[in-house]
Design a protein around this motif. Structure first.
Motif, PDB file in Angstrom:
ATOM      1  N   GLY A   1       1.303  -4.430  16.204  1.00  0.00           N
ATOM      2  CA  GLY A   1       2.691  -4.112  15.956  1.00  0.00           C
ATOM      3  C   GLY A   1       3.587  -5.322  15.776  1.00  0.00           C
ATOM      4  N   ASP A   2       3.006  -6.524  15.794  1.00  0.00           N
ATOM      5  CA  ASP A   2       3.811  -7.737  15.664  1.00  0.00           C
ATOM      6  C   ASP A   2       4.157  -8.066  14.215  1.00  0.00           C
ATOM      7  OD1 ASP A   2       3.794  -8.131  18.389  1.00  0.00           O
ATOM      8  OD2 ASP A   2       2.043  -9.447  18.350  1.00  0.00           O
ATOM      9  N   TYR A   3       3.511  -7.396  13.281  1.00  0.00           N
ATOM     10  CA  TYR A   3       3.747  -7.688  11.860  1.00  0.00           C
ATOM     11  C   TYR A   3       3.470  -6.421  11.059  1.00  0.00           C
ATOM     12  CZ  TYR A   3      -1.371  -7.907  11.645  1.00  0.00           C
ATOM     13  OH  TYR A   3      -2.711  -7.590  11.724  1.00  0.00           O
ATOM     14  N   VAL A   4       3.978  -6.358   9.859  1.00  0.00           N
ATOM     15  CA  VAL A   4       3.716  -5.244   8.950  1.00  0.00           C
ATOM     16  C   VAL A   4       2.471  -5.580   8.134  1.00  0.00           C
ATOM     17  CG1 VAL A   4       4.564  -3.937   6.964  1.00  0.00           C
ATOM     18  CG2 VAL A   4       6.146  -4.591   8.801  1.00  0.00           C
ATOM     19  N   PHE A   5       1.548  -4.658   8.083  1.00  0.00           N
ATOM     20  CA  PHE A   5       0.322  -4.826   7.303  1.00  0.00           C
ATOM     21  C   PHE A   5       0.175  -3.601   6.421  1.00  0.00           C
ATOM     22  CE2 PHE A   5      -4.635  -5.167   7.683  1.00  0.00           C
ATOM     23  CZ  PHE A   5      -4.700  -5.591   6.367  1.00  0.00           C
ATOM     24  N   ALA A   6       0.076  -3.809   5.098  1.00  0.00           N
ATOM     25  CA  ALA A   6       0.042  -2.663   4.191  1.00  0.00           C
ATOM     26  C   ALA A   6      -0.845  -2.922   2.983  1.00  0.00           C
ATOM     27  CB  ALA A   6       1.450  -2.322   3.722  1.00  0.00           C
ATOM     28  N   LEU A   7      -1.493  -1.871   2.535  1.00  0.00           N
ATOM     29  CA  LEU A   7      -2.166  -1.819   1.244  1.00  0.00           C
ATOM     30  C   LEU A   7      -1.173  -1.349   0.195  1.00  0.00           C
ATOM     31  CD1 LEU A   7      -5.605  -0.035   1.853  1.00  0.00           C
ATOM     32  CD2 LEU A   7      -5.304  -2.220   0.682  1.00  0.00           C
ATOM     33  N   GLN A   8      -1.391  -1.743  -1.053  1.00  0.00           N
ATOM     34  CA  GLN A   8      -0.600  -1.180  -2.134  1.00  0.00           C
ATOM     35  C   GLN A   8      -1.516  -0.796  -3.280  1.00  0.00           C
ATOM     36  OE1 GLN A   8       2.067  -4.558  -2.908  1.00  0.00           O
ATOM     37  NE2 GLN A   8       1.080  -4.821  -4.897  1.00  0.00           N
ATOM     38  N   SER A   9      -1.068   0.179  -4.081  1.00  0.00           N
ATOM     39  CA  SER A   9      -1.850   0.629  -5.223  1.00  0.00           C
ATOM     40  C   SER A   9      -1.396  -0.115  -6.483  1.00  0.00           C
ATOM     41  CB  SER A   9      -1.727   2.144  -5.395  1.00  0.00           C
ATOM     42  OG  SER A   9      -0.407   2.507  -5.771  1.00  0.00           O
ATOM     43  N   TYR A  10      -1.730   0.413  -7.641  1.00  0.00           N
ATOM     44  CA  TYR A  10      -1.473  -0.272  -8.907  1.00  0.00           C
ATOM     45  C   TYR A  10      -0.528   0.548  -9.786  1.00  0.00           C
ATOM     46  CZ  TYR A  10      -5.675  -2.859  -7.554  1.00  0.00           C
ATOM     47  OH  TYR A  10      -6.600  -3.612  -6.875  1.00  0.00           O
ATOM     48  N   PRO A  11       0.418  -0.121 -10.470  1.00  0.00           N
ATOM     49  CA  PRO A  11       1.251   0.598 -11.431  1.00  0.00           C
ATOM     50  C   PRO A  11       0.455   0.903 -12.700  1.00  0.00           C
ATOM     51  CG  PRO A  11       1.800  -1.735 -11.446  1.00  0.00           C
ATOM     52  CD  PRO A  11       0.796  -1.539 -10.343  1.00  0.00           C
TER      53      PRO A  11
ATOM     54  N   ALA B   1      -6.120  10.428 -14.071  1.00  0.00           N
ATOM     55  CA  ALA B   1      -7.317  10.390 -13.225  1.00  0.00           C
ATOM     56  C   ALA B   1      -7.578   9.012 -12.624  1.00  0.00           C
ATOM     57  CB  ALA B   1      -8.537  10.848 -14.024  1.00  0.00           C
ATOM     58  N   VAL B   2      -7.581   7.976 -13.454  1.00  0.00           N
ATOM     59  CA  VAL B   2      -7.957   6.644 -12.965  1.00  0.00           C
ATOM     60  C   VAL B   2      -6.917   6.091 -11.999  1.00  0.00           C
ATOM     61  CG1 VAL B   2      -8.525   4.284 -13.590  1.00  0.00           C
ATOM     62  CG2 VAL B   2      -9.282   6.165 -15.045  1.00  0.00           C
ATOM     63  N   VAL B   3      -5.675   5.947 -12.473  1.00  0.00           N
ATOM     64  CA  VAL B   3      -4.629   5.354 -11.639  1.00  0.00           C
ATOM     65  C   VAL B   3      -4.366   6.200 -10.387  1.00  0.00           C
ATOM     66  CG1 VAL B   3      -2.207   4.644 -11.567  1.00  0.00           C
ATOM     67  CG2 VAL B   3      -3.605   4.099 -13.563  1.00  0.00           C
ATOM     68  N   PRO B   4      -4.203   7.532 -10.508  1.00  0.00           N
ATOM     69  CA  PRO B   4      -4.016   8.342  -9.293  1.00  0.00           C
ATOM     70  C   PRO B   4      -5.243   8.348  -8.385  1.00  0.00           C
ATOM     71  CG  PRO B   4      -3.249   9.530 -11.226  1.00  0.00           C
ATOM     72  CD  PRO B   4      -4.007   8.334 -11.726  1.00  0.00           C
ATOM     73  N   GLY B   5      -6.435   8.270  -8.977  1.00  0.00           N
ATOM     74  CA  GLY B   5      -7.646   8.261  -8.166  1.00  0.00           C
ATOM     75  C   GLY B   5      -7.738   7.023  -7.288  1.00  0.00           C
ATOM     76  N   ILE B   6      -7.402   5.870  -7.861  1.00  0.00           N
ATOM     77  CA  ILE B   6      -7.397   4.640  -7.082  1.00  0.00           C
ATOM     78  C   ILE B   6      -6.332   4.712  -5.993  1.00  0.00           C
ATOM     79  CG2 ILE B   6      -7.020   2.151  -7.165  1.00  0.00           C
ATOM     80  CD1 ILE B   6      -8.111   2.208 -10.033  1.00  0.00           C
ATOM     81  N   ALA B   7      -5.154   5.235  -6.365  1.00  0.00           N
ATOM     82  CA  ALA B   7      -4.064   5.348  -5.395  1.00  0.00           C
ATOM     83  C   ALA B   7      -4.455   6.248  -4.227  1.00  0.00           C
ATOM     84  CB  ALA B   7      -2.806   5.878  -6.082  1.00  0.00           C
ATOM     85  N   ALA B   8      -5.090   7.374  -4.515  1.00  0.00           N
ATOM     86  CA  ALA B   8      -5.496   8.298  -3.454  1.00  0.00           C
ATOM     87  C   ALA B   8      -6.527   7.667  -2.534  1.00  0.00           C
ATOM     88  CB  ALA B   8      -6.039   9.586  -4.072  1.00  0.00           C
TER      89      ALA B   8
ATOM     90  N   GLY C   1       0.043   0.387   6.851  1.00  0.00           N
ATOM     91  CA  GLY C   1       1.014   0.903   5.896  1.00  0.00           C
ATOM     92  C   GLY C   1       0.435   1.039   4.502  1.00  0.00           C
ATOM     93  N   TYR C   2       1.186   1.709   3.640  1.00  0.00           N
ATOM     94  CA  TYR C   2       0.740   1.941   2.259  1.00  0.00           C
ATOM     95  C   TYR C   2       1.955   2.024   1.344  1.00  0.00           C
ATOM     96  CZ  TYR C   2      -1.018   4.392  -1.865  1.00  0.00           C
ATOM     97  OH  TYR C   2      -1.314   4.752  -3.151  1.00  0.00           O
ATOM     98  N   LEU C   3       1.880   1.326   0.206  1.00  0.00           N
ATOM     99  CA  LEU C   3       2.928   1.351  -0.809  1.00  0.00           C
ATOM    100  C   LEU C   3       2.325   1.823  -2.119  1.00  0.00           C
ATOM    101  CD1 LEU C   3       5.820   0.763  -1.722  1.00  0.00           C
ATOM    102  CD2 LEU C   3       5.146  -1.624  -2.086  1.00  0.00           C
ATOM    103  N   ASP C   4       2.734   3.007  -2.562  1.00  0.00           N
ATOM    104  CA  ASP C   4       2.205   3.609  -3.789  1.00  0.00           C
ATOM    105  C   ASP C   4       3.038   3.141  -4.978  1.00  0.00           C
ATOM    106  OD1 ASP C   4       1.632   5.485  -5.936  1.00  0.00           O
ATOM    107  OD2 ASP C   4       0.653   6.718  -4.424  1.00  0.00           O
ATOM    108  N   LEU C   5       2.383   2.517  -5.962  1.00  0.00           N
ATOM    109  CA  LEU C   5       3.082   1.952  -7.120  1.00  0.00           C
ATOM    110  C   LEU C   5       2.704   2.625  -8.436  1.00  0.00           C
ATOM    111  CD1 LEU C   5       2.695  -1.837  -6.200  1.00  0.00           C
ATOM    112  CD2 LEU C   5       4.700  -0.380  -5.838  1.00  0.00           C
ATOM    113  N   GLN C   6       1.943   3.714  -8.391  1.00  0.00           N
ATOM    114  CA  GLN C   6       1.386   4.257  -9.624  1.00  0.00           C
ATOM    115  C   GLN C   6       2.451   4.714 -10.618  1.00  0.00           C
ATOM    116  OE1 GLN C   6      -0.696   8.133  -9.248  1.00  0.00           O
ATOM    117  NE2 GLN C   6      -0.137   8.073  -7.087  1.00  0.00           N
TER     118      GLN C   6
END
Length: 398
Positions: free
Chosen positions: A223-233, A274-281, A293-298
């Motif tokens: 909880g000392d820092y924010v850690f997040a994955l993000q997807s691809y636009p 299919a491709v971009v949403p599939g990777i995001a999911a 955390g997670y940031l969705d950029l699709q």
């Protein structure tokens, strides 16, 4: 995010809190800043003494009697691969997402690198490898965490593990074949689904786990820092939103010659639905499972993809001092290599340009602000039609 966890090696030292604060990006070319040399796409031949209708941000140097472009003015030393001497290095631009974001920290560091896969993120102890002259990215993070108080770790990875660039090239090849071509979606759909269901999420989870482990060993609680994955636009729109029609005379079509978006409608819709949403999911599920955390950029570039009819290319009247406005521009780099209008590096194609990177930086700024105090922040970032980066905003994911 998960509640703070005690370090398995020592208590969280007060010295960590007293250090200067830092935010860091890890992963691949979509967060490293590749493509940031460009702002918009001009369908003209590259010249060494002009700004290409206001699209080329590389400095022009005519001091030696003949002019040349200086991409180092955008990418710094990361333009060149020290292992090969070729100009296809990490491509960390001056407007990369982590650099353009307003995060309120003392330092913003970019360790992401063009071409990186999960093995390049893993620490050496877990099989991580040197890549383009640099230590594994998590080992670089460890060194940083020992000297600075890390407040944000943002990770973009999996596209290269999935062979995303090979899929793009396959789709382009099939379109250029014209009437003799097939659909790349038929060749790749089953393989992509198999990878998304098994091998790749396991690799991403391993990278996430090693980053967490490394930070804990350096005295950080979760909880000392924010850690997040993000997807691809998405780099391209749905087929119904193209400015140019597809054509079986494809190599002479506007979609290829002017737009730089040589894809069949069917392949376009497969990629977008299919491709971009599939990777995001897949990435969202990894974030859930690993409690980060997670940031969705699709959908972040909707209306600003390559060849989107809601956007436009610059004209000869545009310059760096009078560029096509971000609100009207394409935010992705078009196909900038091949027989027609080769510009810059092939690797820059279908990556966020400087407009897109600044838009993603605004997404990251908003995400980091909203993530404070959240157990597991999950948002999607969207743009506002008729606005540039200032119109980027978040919507919470259920």
């Amino acid at each position: 995010m998960a509640a703070a966890a005690a370090s398995p090696t020592r208590e969280i030292p007060g010295a960590v809190q007293a250090r200067g604060t830092v935010a860091v990006s890890l992963g691949d070319s979509f967060i490293s800043g590749e493509g940031g040399r460009w702002q918009g796409n001009a369908p003209i031949k590259e010249t060494v003494d002009t700004d290409m209708w206001g699209t080329d941000r590389a400095r022009v140097d005519c001091s030696g009697g003949s002019c040349k472009k200086v991409p180092y003015s955008v990418y710094g030393v990361s333009y060149q691969d020290p292992d090969t001497g070729k100009f296809n290095g990490c491509h960390r631009s001056d407007v990369a997402e982590i650099k353009s974001a307003a995060l309120g920290v003392d330092r913003q560091v970019n360790y992401a690198c063009s071409g990186a896969v999960t093995d390049d993120v893993l620490p050496a102890r877990a099989g991580g490898r040197w890549f383009k002259g640099e230590h594994p990215q998590t080992d670089q993070l460890r060194d940083l965490a020992q000297q600075w108080n890390v407040k944000l770790v943002q990770l973009s990875v999996s596209g290269n593990d999935l062979g995303f660039s090979s899929i793009i090239k396959s789709c382009i090849t099939e379109y250029i074949k014209g009437a003799a071509g097939s659909y790349c979606s038929k060749k790749w759909d089953a393989k992509l689904k198999e990878q998304l269901a098994g091998e790749v999420p396991r690799k991403v989870k391993a990278a996430v786990g090693e980053i967490r482990k490394t930070m804990r060993e350096e005295g950080y609680g979760d909880g000392d820092y924010v850690f997040a994955l993000q997807s691809y636009p998405s780099p391209i729109p749905e087929s119904g939103s193209y400015r140019f029609p597809q054509s079986y005379a494809s190599i002479r079509s506007d979609r290829y010659l002017i737009g730089g978006c040589p894809f069949w409608d069917k392949d376009t819709d497969w990629a977008r639905s299919a491709v971009v949403p599939g990777i995001a999911a897949m990435l969202r599920q990894v974030a859930r499972d690993e409690h980060i955390g997670y940031l969705d950029l699709q959908d972040a570039f909707n209306g600003h993809g390559v060849c989107d009819k809601a956007a436009r290319q610059p004209t000869k009247d545009n310059t760096l001092n009078n560029p096509v406005p971000a609100r009207d521009a394409e935010w992705m780099r078009f196909l900038s290599w091949g027989l027609v209008y080769p510009q810059g590096q092939e690797e820059e194609s279908f990556h966020p340009n400087s407009y897109g990177q600044k838009a993603l930086g605004k997404c990251l700024s908003e995400f980091y602000s909203q993530a404070q105090g959240s157990q597991q922040p999950m948002f999607t970032c969207l743009n506002t039609p008729g606005q540039g980066e200032e119109g980027m905003h978040l919507r919470a994911l259920g």
